[in-house]
Design a protein around this motif. Structure first.
Motif, PDB file in Angstrom:
ATOM      1  N   TYR A 131      89.060  72.168   9.871  1.00  0.00           N
ATOM      2  CA  TYR A 131      88.074  71.474   9.917  1.00  0.00           C
ATOM      3  C   TYR A 131      87.663  70.997  11.305  1.00  0.00           C
ATOM      4  O   TYR A 131      86.593  71.014  11.762  1.00  0.00           O
ATOM      5  N   VAL A 180      84.708  67.869   2.744  1.00  0.00           N
ATOM      6  CA  VAL A 180      85.190  68.501   4.116  1.00  0.00           C
ATOM      7  C   VAL A 180      84.552  70.062   3.877  1.00  0.00           C
ATOM      8  O   VAL A 180      83.968  70.537   4.963  1.00  0.00           O
ATOM      9  N   ARG A 181      84.663  70.542   2.685  1.00  0.00           N
ATOM     10  CA  ARG A 181      84.099  72.065   2.539  1.00  0.00           C
ATOM     11  C   ARG A 181      82.406  72.080   2.904  1.00  0.00           C
ATOM     12  O   ARG A 181      81.881  72.781   3.407  1.00  0.00           O
ATOM     13  N   ILE A 236      91.586  71.454   5.946  1.00  0.00           N
ATOM     14  CA  ILE A 236      91.524  70.145   6.695  1.00  0.00           C
ATOM     15  C   ILE A 236      92.164  70.903   8.026  1.00  0.00           C
ATOM     16  O   ILE A 236      91.761  70.606   9.222  1.00  0.00           O
ATOM     17  N   ASN A 240      88.692  67.846  -0.554  1.00  0.00           N
ATOM     18  CA  ASN A 240      88.241  69.124  -0.331  1.00  0.00           C
ATOM     19  C   ASN A 240      86.717  69.536  -0.455  1.00  0.00           C
ATOM     20  O   ASN A 240      86.211  70.074   0.621  1.00  0.00           O
ATOM     21  N   ALA A 249      80.693  61.932   7.079  1.00  0.00           N
ATOM     22  CA  ALA A 249      81.787  62.598   6.371  1.00  0.00           C
ATOM     23  C   ALA A 249      82.736  61.453   6.378  1.00  0.00           C
ATOM     24  O   ALA A 249      83.402  61.340   5.094  1.00  0.00           O
ATOM     25  N   LEU A 296      84.076  60.311   2.264  1.00  0.00           N
ATOM     26  CA  LEU A 296      85.603  60.382   2.187  1.00  0.00           C
ATOM     27  C   LEU A 296      85.942  59.082   1.388  1.00  0.00           C
ATOM     28  O   LEU A 296      86.788  58.955   0.412  1.00  0.00           O
ATOM     29  N   THR A 342      92.749  72.355   0.262  1.00  0.00           N
ATOM     30  CA  THR A 342      92.575  71.209   1.068  1.00  0.00           C
ATOM     31  C   THR A 342      93.354  71.025   2.166  1.00  0.00           C
ATOM     32  O   THR A 342      92.804  70.957   3.280  1.00  0.00           O
TER      33      THR A 342
END
Length: 201
Positions: free
Chosen positions: A191, A132-133, A188, A129, A71, A75, A184
């Protein structure tokens, strides 16, 4: 995802209906400039699909550290990509618009450049977004991302009435970044809790 895409299409129809009241130049500018948004969404959707598959595979193997590392790397890649696109859009916005609009249509090109210049600065938000999603989707926590996505659609519809109608084309420029920022921020916030919950389960 199919349900979400259906709602997303409806929200863009709401924006389009408001845009149609502004005039032909505004419609032409948005139609051309939005192609850059569409291109970025396709690219980021590809990243999202990749990280979702990567996450699901490692979740099945209980390789939770690999999920966290993957992840973070995704990012980094998306933020770097979005930075490059923002620089490109800043310096070559006119050339991009010229692909879809005749050079003689100065007002259309000017409006399109305004849209591209501001919106491209916010692509990194959209990139975060997506990563993370889709990580959360990969670990089976899809309900909250779906809920946040629906909220994004609601914000877009509200933004249409509170930004586009009062501000005109300037409002059009702000609507999508506002949606991205809202969803977002929320995703977050959820998350860490959802990821920890999935790993504990």
């Amino acid at each position: 995802m199919a349900f979400f895409q259906s709602l997303l299409s409806i929200s863009f129809l709401v924006v389009q209906s408001a845009l149609n009241t502004l005039g032909s130049d505004e419609v032409a500018a948005y139609t051309a400039a939005y192609k850059m948004d569409s291109m970025m969404m396709q690219i980021l959707s590809g990243f999202g699909t990749a990280i979702s598959t990567f996450t699901a595979q490692n979740y099945g193997h209980k390789a939770y550290n690999r999920i966290r590392k993957g992840a973070k790397e995704a990012l980094k890649i998306t933020v770097l990509l979005n930075l490059i696109v923002a620089i490109f859009a800043h310096f070559f916005g006119k050339e991009f618009m010229s692909l879809f609009v005749q050079n003689s249509e100065n007002r259309v090109i000017s409006l399109g450049i305004q849209y591209i210049s501001f919106t491209s600065l916010c692509y990194f938000i959209l990139g975060i977004n997506f990563v993370v999603r889709f990580v959360l989707t990969g670990v089976g926590e899809s309900s909250v991302p779906l809920g946040v996505g629906i909220l994004e659609i609601i914000v877009r519809c509200l933004g249409t009435y509170f930004l586009i109608y009062p501000l005109g084309f300037q409002g059009v420029i702000y609507v999508n970044p506002l949606c991205w920022l809202t969803s977002t921020f929320l995703i977050i916030c959820f998350y860490p809790y959802l990821l920890k919950k999935a790993f504990n389960d």
